[in-house]
Design an enzyme around this catalytic site. Structure first.
Site, PDB file in Angstrom:
ATOM      1  N   SER A   1       0.834   0.351  -3.128  1.00 34.04           N
ATOM      2  CA  SER A   1       1.294   1.766  -3.129  1.00 34.04           C
ATOM      3  C   SER A   1      -0.123   2.242  -3.865  1.00 34.04           C
ATOM      4  O   SER A   1      -0.918   2.357  -3.433  1.00 34.04           O
ATOM      5  CB  SER A   1       2.351   2.118  -3.718  1.00 34.04           C
ATOM      6  OG  SER A   1       2.618   3.479  -3.382  1.00 34.04           O
TER       7      SER A   1
ATOM      8  N   ASP B   1      -2.253   8.350  -0.833  1.00 33.07           N
ATOM      9  CA  ASP B   1      -2.570   7.418  -1.571  1.00 33.07           C
ATOM     10  C   ASP B   1      -2.929   6.371  -0.706  1.00 33.07           C
ATOM     11  O   ASP B   1      -2.857   6.370   0.506  1.00 33.07           O
ATOM     12  CB  ASP B   1      -1.214   6.944  -2.535  1.00 33.07           C
ATOM     13  CG  ASP B   1       0.027   6.571  -1.567  1.00 33.07           C
ATOM     14  OD1 ASP B   1       0.081   6.635  -0.817  1.00 33.07           O
ATOM     15  OD2 ASP B   1       0.929   6.108  -2.335  1.00 33.07           O
TER      16      ASP B   1
ATOM     17  N   ASP C   1      -1.619   3.505   0.625  1.00 31.04           N
ATOM     18  CA  ASP C   1      -0.657   3.395   1.721  1.00 31.04           C
ATOM     19  C   ASP C   1       0.001   4.679   2.452  1.00 31.04           C
ATOM     20  O   ASP C   1       0.895   4.359   3.396  1.00 31.04           O
ATOM     21  CB  ASP C   1       0.443   2.407   1.398  1.00 31.04           C
ATOM     22  CG  ASP C   1       1.473   3.039   0.628  1.00 31.04           C
ATOM     23  OD1 ASP C   1       1.011   3.553  -0.223  1.00 31.04           O
ATOM     24  OD2 ASP C   1       2.631   2.462   0.640  1.00 31.04           O
TER      25      ASP C   1
END
Length: 566
Positions: free
Chosen positions: A142, A296, A298
């Site tokens: 992430s 971000d 992902d």
């Protein structure tokens, strides 16, 4: 096996990745370095694995990934014709880890569908449901710093796995020896025999179509958008959906456009942090952008900065954007006569209570869940089971995660980016900015302000210190925080809430979270992070003016630091 013996075993067995071989050589004789890498197994929690990339049982590498995948395969073996979808982002070794997971599953006779290129996390959730898979894996950490990677596991419903499933998969993982018990099939062999199949473009098209179905208003204004994928997986899907809804004036931050797991321009690629948006803000000023979007790595979270009436760029928090979106969705669906009967919005317990005030204006029921978007996805699933999924309107969490439809069961920055731009365009047509609209909501609902503190605890000692802090707060809860009396304590681990001496049962799953309610309606929530070695502290208050609310938060922050000895 002690740490030294485990290290020696890895120097003998871990030969397939040159980076690991070199790292193991480099730490020879480094007792502290060896201990940190081998003192425990990398924890498989409710979301899967997450840790620093490197050699050892306490690191993210092909062997810890394979072991976890073998455990998942063992869990799935009882299912007839089991299948798993896999996606990965731009992080270091993400593709390698994803293909190793595919190789283990195929060796165990499990059908694998894997994206041929990096894709957003919500596209994985979508693929699991669209392809009828029994599970999903997304290789990502992430928004963590570049040294991290992770391995999220999803159930057949497209949600991150339940506490029950996580426990059962962990039981299987614990039975597996990382070197002796893992089955691996060469990737090309798996493709050749049909056990491994690349996910086709029609699935991506279906995902984008599902996102587009959540659009509420055609984009009419010539909004000037600056976008940064922060060197992650969002570029293709975000740009495509924006163009499909009629947004053509888009400038991408060039230094952050191409996938790069080193994140050279923002060591902490988190759109919650201003530092990650500096290049985007600089470009906004250069091209006179109306709004900055930042997803971000992902692409499940999105942060924004908006040009206000003074020509300055104002960063909006996840709480502020969530409240704006909730109001916008409710407003448009009411005017379009598409508001469902008994509508529901879902948020986490650490997300702003201002959402409840907005919801009241539209007759929307607010459901609170534990922290983690999978609990929001779970609520969508419960509605679907009752054939009432149309009641779900919107879900969000303060950490910049949003979702307006049930086509996936995780936060989706592709969907959120579309709605944010659509919303900004809608208000621009009315001659106001998102900042103006936000101020209208504050005037109406009260000046809710929230702030997040986090304290890092690295290594084995750090984990012990975190546990000691939570244990002490649980056993010796404060009577006062600063000058304010604590009138309520909620312990989500024991499921007991105490208000003015009266006990109530908390009807949520058990979680290591403590909540303290103060006599001025301020609130402090403390929990260890589920994804990073940190304790997170959520502060919230509501006052009659912004200045009063900001001052109260400053005082509360000082009081909490004293409480924790920081």
């Amino acid at each position: 096996m002690n740490v030294t013996n485990l290290y020696e075993l890895w120097t003998t067995k871990a030969k397939e990745d040159k980076d690991l071989v070199n790292e193991l050589k480099d730490i020879k004789g480094d007792a502290e370095g060896i201990f940190d890498r081998f003192y425990r197994e990398l924890e498989f929690g409710t979301g899967g694995l997450r840790g620093v990339i490197g050699a050892g049982s306490n690191r993210m590498n092909i062997y810890t990934v394979r072991k976890a995948t073998q455990g998942l395969a063992n869990y799935l073996k009882g299912k007839d014709r089991a299948s798993v979808a896999i996606a990965y982002d731009s992080r270091i070794k993400s593709e390698l880890f994803a293909k190793n997971a595919a190789a283990v599953l195929a060796a165990n006779g499990i059908k694998v569908y894997i994206y041929p290129e990096l894709m957003p996390t919500p596209a994985l959730s979508f693929a699991v449901r669209h392809l009828g898979c029994d599970a999903g894996i997304c290789v990502t950490a992430s928004h963590n710093p570049a040294k991290y990677n992770g391995y999220k596991v999803y159930g057949s419903d497209g949600c991150q796995i339940t506490l029950e499933m996580a426990g059962r998969v962990l039981e299987e993982i614990n039975k597996v020896d990382a070197f002796e018990d893992v089955r691996v099939l060469e990737l090309e062999a798996g493709i050749g025999n049909g056990l491994i199949e690349y996910i086709k473009q029609d699935v991506v098209d279906a995902f984008i179509g599902a996102v587009k179905s959540q659009s509420l208003n055609p984009v009419k204004s010539n909004l000037n958008v600056v976008y940064t994928p922060l060197n992650g997986a969002g570029r293709m899907c975000v740009l495509r959906i924006l163009k499909e809804i009629g947004v053509h004036n888009i400038t991408v931050v060039p230094e952050q456009e191409a996938p790069d797991g080193n994140f050279p321009t923002c060591p902490y690629p988190n759109p919650e942090k201003k530092e990650a948006l500096e290049l985007g803000l600089k470009l906004c000023k250069k091209v006179n952008g109306d709004i900055l979007l930042a997803t971000d790595p992902d692409c499940d979270r999105v942060g924004i900065a908006v040009k206000n009436r003074d020509g300055e760029y104002q960063l909006l928090t996840g709480n502020e954007v969530g409240v704006l979106l909730l109001d916008y969705i409710a407003q448009i669906r009411t005017s379009n006569h598409t508001m469902p009967k008994n509508p529901i919005a879902v948020k986490t317990i650490v997300t702003t209570d201002m959402a409840s005030e907005v919801a009241k204006e539209y007759g929307i029921e607010i459901i609170n869940t534990l922290t983690g978007f999978k609990f929001i996805g779970e609520q969508i699933g419960l509605l679907e089971a009752k054939k009432e999924e149309e009641r779900y309107l919107f879900g969000f969490e303060e950490s910049y995660g949003y979702l307006s439809g049930g086509y996936v069961r995780d936060k989706d920055a592709v969907d959120a980016s579309m709605l944010i731009i659509e919303m900004a365009s809608y208000y621009l047509e009315k001659g106001i900015t998102l900042v103006d609209k936000l101020n209208e909501l504050y005037d109406c609902c009260g000046y809710y302000q929230n702030h997040l503190l986090d304290f890092a605890f690295e290594g084995a000692r750090g984990m012990d210190e975190m546990e000691a802090i939570m244990k002490n707060l649980r056993e010796n809860p404060p009577v006062n925080i600063g000058e304010n009396k604590v009138i309520g304590v909620s312990d989500y681990k024991t499921s007991i809430k105490t208000i003015d001496g009266k006990k109530e049962t908390i009807l949520l799953p058990k979680s290591n979270v403590l909540e303290f309610n103060l006599d001025d309606k301020s609130k402090v929530i403390i929990r260890p992070s589920g994804t990073e070695p940190k304790i997170k502290i959520y502060l919230s208050t509501c006052k009659d003016s912004m200045k009063e609310a900001e001052n109260r938060l400053e005082d509360l922050e000082k009081d909490v630091k004293i409480l924790l000895g920081k």
